[in-house]
Design an enzyme around this catalytic site. Structure first.
Site, PDB file in Angstrom:
ATOM      1  N   ASP A  86      25.256  34.332  39.984  1.00  0.00           N
ATOM      2  CA  ASP A  86      26.113  33.354  39.780  1.00  0.00           C
ATOM      3  C   ASP A  86      25.727  32.396  39.000  1.00  0.00           C
ATOM      4  OD1 ASP A  86      27.654  34.376  42.137  1.00  0.00           O
ATOM      5  OD2 ASP A  86      26.072  33.779  43.368  1.00  0.00           O
ATOM      6  N   GLY A  98      26.758  34.556  45.969  1.00  0.00           N
ATOM      7  CA  GLY A  98      28.430  34.487  46.152  1.00  0.00           C
ATOM      8  C   GLY A  98      28.999  35.717  46.665  1.00  0.00           C
ATOM      9  N   GLY A  99      28.327  36.879  46.622  1.00  0.00           N
ATOM     10  CA  GLY A  99      28.850  37.959  47.509  1.00  0.00           C
ATOM     11  C   GLY A  99      28.600  38.187  48.826  1.00  0.00           C
ATOM     12  N   GLU A 105      19.311  40.673  48.970  1.00  0.00           N
ATOM     13  CA  GLU A 105      19.099  40.753  47.575  1.00  0.00           C
ATOM     14  C   GLU A 105      17.511  40.011  47.326  1.00  0.00           C
ATOM     15  OE1 GLU A 105      23.657  40.021  45.636  1.00  0.00           O
ATOM     16  OE2 GLU A 105      22.431  38.337  46.354  1.00  0.00           O
ATOM     17  N   LYS A 123      28.010  32.550  32.920  1.00  0.00           N
ATOM     18  CA  LYS A 123      27.054  32.297  34.205  1.00  0.00           C
ATOM     19  C   LYS A 123      25.806  31.604  33.640  1.00  0.00           C
ATOM     20  CE  LYS A 123      29.773  34.618  36.898  1.00  0.00           C
ATOM     21  NZ  LYS A 123      29.409  35.795  37.521  1.00  0.00           N
TER      22      LYS A 123
END
EC number: 5.3.1.6
Length: 232
Positions: A86, A98-99, A105, A123
């Site tokens: 992001d 953000g996801g 991750e 970004k």
């Protein structure tokens, strides 16, 4: 060149770093999905990889497109992770999440020899913080955890709205069954200090500050993709 075309450019440049036979961490988000589509084309032509997805959403796309997958327990050591971000600063510190997949991750990135971040030029920032910082929290004791985050922010001279992320039918729930507080701190001058302080809060499962994890960032703009190394 529109935003999607820039994401495809970054994804294509990252694909050049993927070697036949690699154990590959596969990120989450719109840019990572462009990478999956390009990777699937190579796999269809005989290219061999084993992928570990960072979210159920990524896993579904990989299965749909024919990218072979393993769990991280089956492949506990990875050669490379390709993921989006992001925000990216000059030291390749990142804001991610953000996801909603920041915990997986970060686990996958930490299990990898290298992490390459792919993003469009919107970004790239001088200082992290324009994008709200996702903080993954346990649903138990949510109010107490929120108060602890506010105290940490105050000690570091940060202020801003803390909002519990929502989905269509109530609170957003991560793949791990947690919630996310999005912290709109604005400029974060000392990301390392904030990371350390957040890590000390028992109710915080993980946060979206990725520090000293990315080896390269591939940033795409109208003129094409460029590669950045960490300025640490």
């Amino acid at each position: 060149m529109d935003a999607r075309e820039m994401k495809i450019k970054a994804a294509a440049a990252a694909l050049a770093h993927v070697e036949d036979g690699m154990r590959l961490g596969i990120g989450t988000g719109s840019t990572a999905e462009e990478f999956v589509r390009l990777l699937a084309e190579k796999v269809a032509s005989g290219f061999k990889v084993e992928g570990v997805p960072t979210s159920e959403r990524t896993a579904r796309l990989c299965v749909e497109l024919g990218v072979p997958l393993k769990s991280l327990d089956e492949l506990p050591a990875l050669d490379l992770t390709i993921d989006g971000a992001d925000e990216v600063d000059p030291a390749l510190r990142l804001i991610k999440g953000g996801g909603g997949a920041l915990l997986r991750e970060k686990i996958v990135a930490a299990a990898s020899e290298r992490m390459i971040v792919i993003a469009d030029e919107s970004k790239l920032v001088d200082t992290l913080g324009a994008y709200a910082l996702p903080i993954e929290v346990n649903p138990f004791g949510l109010v107490s955890t929120r108060i602890a985050i506010e105290k940490v922010a105050a000690r570091l001279g940060l202020a801003g709205e803390l909002s519990l992320r929502q989905s269509g039918d109530g609170e957003f729930t991560t793949d791990g069954g947690h919630h996310i507080i999005d912290a709109s701190f604005g400029r974060i001058p000392d990301a390392e200090a904030l990371s350390s302080e957040l890590n000390s809060i028992p109710g915080v499962v993980e946060h979206g500050l990725f520090i000293n994890m990315a080896a390269l960032a591939i940033i795409a703009g109208p003129a094409g993709a460029r590669t950045l190394q960490a300025n640490r």
